[in-house]
Design a protein around this motif. Structure first.
Motif, PDB file in Angstrom:
ATOM      1  N   GLN A 250       0.824  -1.212   0.000  1.00  0.00           N
ATOM      2  CA  GLN A 250       0.000   0.000   0.000  1.00  0.00           C
ATOM      3  C   GLN A 250       0.862   1.268   0.000  1.00  0.00           C
ATOM      4  O   GLN A 250       2.027   1.235   0.396  1.00  0.00           O
ATOM      5  CB  GLN A 250      -0.891   0.007   1.245  1.00  0.00           C
TER       6      GLN A 250
ATOM      7  N   HIS B 289      -2.405  13.178   6.166  1.00  0.00           N
ATOM      8  CA  HIS B 289      -2.739  12.530   4.907  1.00  0.00           C
ATOM      9  C   HIS B 289      -4.217  12.188   4.903  1.00  0.00           C
ATOM     10  O   HIS B 289      -4.821  12.003   5.951  1.00  0.00           O
ATOM     11  CB  HIS B 289      -1.928  11.236   4.733  1.00  0.00           C
ATOM     12  N   GLU B 290      -4.771  12.073   3.708  1.00  0.00           N
ATOM     13  CA  GLU B 290      -6.152  11.648   3.548  1.00  0.00           C
ATOM     14  C   GLU B 290      -6.184  10.153   3.268  1.00  0.00           C
ATOM     15  O   GLU B 290      -5.159   9.556   2.927  1.00  0.00           O
ATOM     16  CB  GLU B 290      -6.811  12.406   2.396  1.00  0.00           C
ATOM     17  N   PHE B 291      -7.361   9.563   3.361  1.00  0.00           N
ATOM     18  CA  PHE B 291      -7.524   8.124   3.159  1.00  0.00           C
ATOM     19  C   PHE B 291      -6.950   7.695   1.814  1.00  0.00           C
ATOM     20  O   PHE B 291      -6.224   6.709   1.721  1.00  0.00           O
ATOM     21  CB  PHE B 291      -9.005   7.757   3.261  1.00  0.00           C
ATOM     22  N   LYS B 292      -7.259   8.441   0.767  1.00  0.00           N
ATOM     23  CA  LYS B 292      -6.827   8.058  -0.585  1.00  0.00           C
ATOM     24  C   LYS B 292      -5.313   8.121  -0.758  1.00  0.00           C
ATOM     25  O   LYS B 292      -4.771   7.484  -1.657  1.00  0.00           O
ATOM     26  CB  LYS B 292      -7.518   8.930  -1.631  1.00  0.00           C
ATOM     27  N   ASP B 293      -4.614   8.856   0.103  1.00  0.00           N
ATOM     28  CA  ASP B 293      -3.152   8.930   0.045  1.00  0.00           C
ATOM     29  C   ASP B 293      -2.504   7.703   0.670  1.00  0.00           C
ATOM     30  O   ASP B 293      -1.352   7.400   0.367  1.00  0.00           O
ATOM     31  CB  ASP B 293      -2.634  10.162   0.810  1.00  0.00           C
TER      32      ASP B 293
ATOM     33  N   PHE C 229      -4.309   4.413   1.423  1.00  0.00           N
ATOM     34  CA  PHE C 229      -4.823   3.118   0.964  1.00  0.00           C
ATOM     35  C   PHE C 229      -5.361   3.251  -0.453  1.00  0.00           C
ATOM     36  O   PHE C 229      -5.965   4.265  -0.795  1.00  0.00           O
ATOM     37  CB  PHE C 229      -5.956   2.627   1.878  1.00  0.00           C
ATOM     38  N   ASN C 230      -5.171   2.204  -1.256  1.00  0.00           N
ATOM     39  CA  ASN C 230      -5.703   2.234  -2.617  1.00  0.00           C
ATOM     40  C   ASN C 230      -6.944   1.352  -2.761  1.00  0.00           C
ATOM     41  O   ASN C 230      -7.328   0.981  -3.857  1.00  0.00           O
ATOM     42  CB  ASN C 230      -4.633   1.866  -3.649  1.00  0.00           C
ATOM     43  N   TYR C 231      -7.580   0.999  -1.645  1.00  0.00           N
ATOM     44  CA  TYR C 231      -8.844   0.261  -1.649  1.00  0.00           C
ATOM     45  C   TYR C 231      -9.625   0.624  -0.403  1.00  0.00           C
ATOM     46  O   TYR C 231      -9.077   1.105   0.568  1.00  0.00           O
ATOM     47  CB  TYR C 231      -8.602  -1.258  -1.688  1.00  0.00           C
ATOM     48  N   ARG C 232     -10.921   0.409  -0.452  1.00  0.00           N
ATOM     49  CA  ARG C 232     -11.807   0.637   0.694  1.00  0.00           C
ATOM     50  C   ARG C 232     -12.153  -0.724   1.269  1.00  0.00           C
ATOM     51  O   ARG C 232     -12.637  -1.592   0.561  1.00  0.00           O
ATOM     52  CB  ARG C 232     -13.075   1.264   0.198  1.00  0.00           C
TER      53      ARG C 232
ATOM     54  N   GLN D 142      -8.713   0.461   8.990  1.00  0.00           N
ATOM     55  CA  GLN D 142      -8.074   1.416   8.081  1.00  0.00           C
ATOM     56  C   GLN D 142      -8.123   2.831   8.661  1.00  0.00           C
ATOM     57  O   GLN D 142      -7.127   3.559   8.601  1.00  0.00           O
ATOM     58  CB  GLN D 142      -8.748   1.393   6.707  1.00  0.00           C
ATOM     59  N   GLU D 143      -9.253   3.219   9.205  1.00  0.00           N
ATOM     60  CA  GLU D 143      -9.387   4.552   9.801  1.00  0.00           C
ATOM     61  C   GLU D 143      -8.455   4.714  11.006  1.00  0.00           C
ATOM     62  O   GLU D 143      -7.861   5.774  11.210  1.00  0.00           O
ATOM     63  CB  GLU D 143     -10.837   4.829  10.204  1.00  0.00           C
TER      64      GLU D 143
END
Length: 76
Positions: free
Chosen positions: A2, A62-66, A68-71, A46-47
């Motif tokens: 990741q 950082h934001e979530f999209k920075d 992890f590349n999946y939810r 993840q959070e």
């Protein structure tokens, strides 16, 4: 692997640093390792990883999209 792994390597952050940045029992070393290697995690974990990373990097964040590349999906 990741994007979290690249961020931690670039900043010199170890798994223990993330675990130590938040209250005891919040996340484990095993969860951080799984997050770095790309194993599927729940959205809740993840959070928590994102929150611990931002605690380590304060005042930067950082934001979530920075990170992890999946939810993650909630377990059934």
């Amino acid at each position: 692997v990741q994007p979290l792994d690249a961020i931690m390597t670039e900043k010199g952050i170890r798994n223990h640093d993330l675990v130590a940045a938040v209250p005891p029992g919040f996340i484990t070393h095993k969860q951080v390792q799984k997050a770095r290697k790309g194993r599927r995690l729940t959205p809740n974990v993840q959070e928590k990883i994102l929150e611990a990373l931002n605690a380590c990097l304060a005042p930067d964040s950082h934001e979530f999209k920075d990170v992890f590349n999946y939810r993650g999906k909630k377990p059934l």
